[in-house]
Design a protein around this motif. Sequence first.
Motif, PDB file in Angstrom:
ATOM      1  N   GLN A   7      -1.565   4.019  -1.027  1.00 21.59           N
ATOM      2  CA  GLN A   7      -1.390   5.419  -0.625  1.00 21.59           C
ATOM      3  C   GLN A   7      -0.049   5.632   0.067  1.00 21.59           C
ATOM      4  OE1 GLN A   7      -3.233   8.088  -1.337  1.00 21.59           O
ATOM      5  NE2 GLN A   7      -4.548   6.751  -2.575  1.00 21.59           N
ATOM      6  N   ILE A   8       0.365   4.649   0.853  1.00 23.59           N
ATOM      7  CA  ILE A   8       1.667   4.747   1.530  1.00 23.59           C
ATOM      8  C   ILE A   8       2.787   4.796   0.485  1.00 23.59           C
ATOM      9  CG2 ILE A   8       3.319   3.472   2.952  1.00 23.59           C
ATOM     10  CD1 ILE A   8       0.916   2.541   4.636  1.00 23.59           C
ATOM     11  N   LEU A   9       2.694   3.945  -0.524  1.00 24.13           N
ATOM     12  CA  LEU A   9       3.694   3.966  -1.590  1.00 24.13           C
ATOM     13  C   LEU A   9       3.718   5.321  -2.291  1.00 24.13           C
ATOM     14  CD1 LEU A   9       3.194   0.426  -3.200  1.00 24.13           C
ATOM     15  CD2 LEU A   9       5.123   1.211  -1.812  1.00 24.13           C
ATOM     16  N   LEU A  10       2.538   5.842  -2.564  1.00 22.19           N
ATOM     17  CA  LEU A  10       2.433   7.126  -3.247  1.00 22.19           C
ATOM     18  C   LEU A  10       2.993   8.258  -2.378  1.00 22.19           C
ATOM     19  CD1 LEU A  10       1.513   8.414  -5.844  1.00 22.19           C
ATOM     20  CD2 LEU A  10      -0.759   8.646  -4.886  1.00 22.19           C
ATOM     21  N   GLN A  11       2.666   8.226  -1.097  1.00 21.63           N
ATOM     22  CA  GLN A  11       3.190   9.254  -0.183  1.00 21.63           C
ATOM     23  C   GLN A  11       4.707   9.180  -0.076  1.00 21.63           C
ATOM     24  OE1 GLN A  11       1.152   8.628   3.503  1.00 21.63           O
ATOM     25  NE2 GLN A  11      -0.729   9.651   2.825  1.00 21.63           N
TER      26      GLN A  11
END
Length: 158
Positions: A7-11
């Motif tokens: 999710q951090i990568l996506l954000q």
Amino acid sequence: MDQSSAQILLQSLEKKNQLLDCMIRQNGIQEEILKQDEFDMDAFDAAIDQQSSYVEQLDMLDQGFETVYDRVREELIENKERYRDEITRMKEQIQQITDKIVTLNAGNMRNKMLAENQFKKKRQDIGTGASKSRVAKNYYNSMNNLNYVSPQFYDNKK
């Protein structure tokens, strides 16, 4: 790795995408400034400063993304099925980012040409102003000397 790293990568990619949108809008502002007949250097400087801050933010996002990705790359590769949705969304974001970078680069090239034209015009104006000043000075000097009559009966011997 847990879902939060993916999710951090996506954000991070989403923020980069939004930042590129801002940069494209800023590029449009610069283009409008450069297309004006009366070039506003202060507005152009402010637009360049804003663009620079966006570039710095983009660099920070890229560094953060690389750091997190290096840490979780093996997990993503080994468990592709588990993170399929996140990987698919990341690929979509990366495609959008790539398209925006191409648009941004094209806009930068257009703005570079417009800026060169504006600066060329300014240099010509400065040259014309200097030339006019020189002509006016010569005219003034010649007019001052026009009514001057040197002494006719003055003895120059000493």
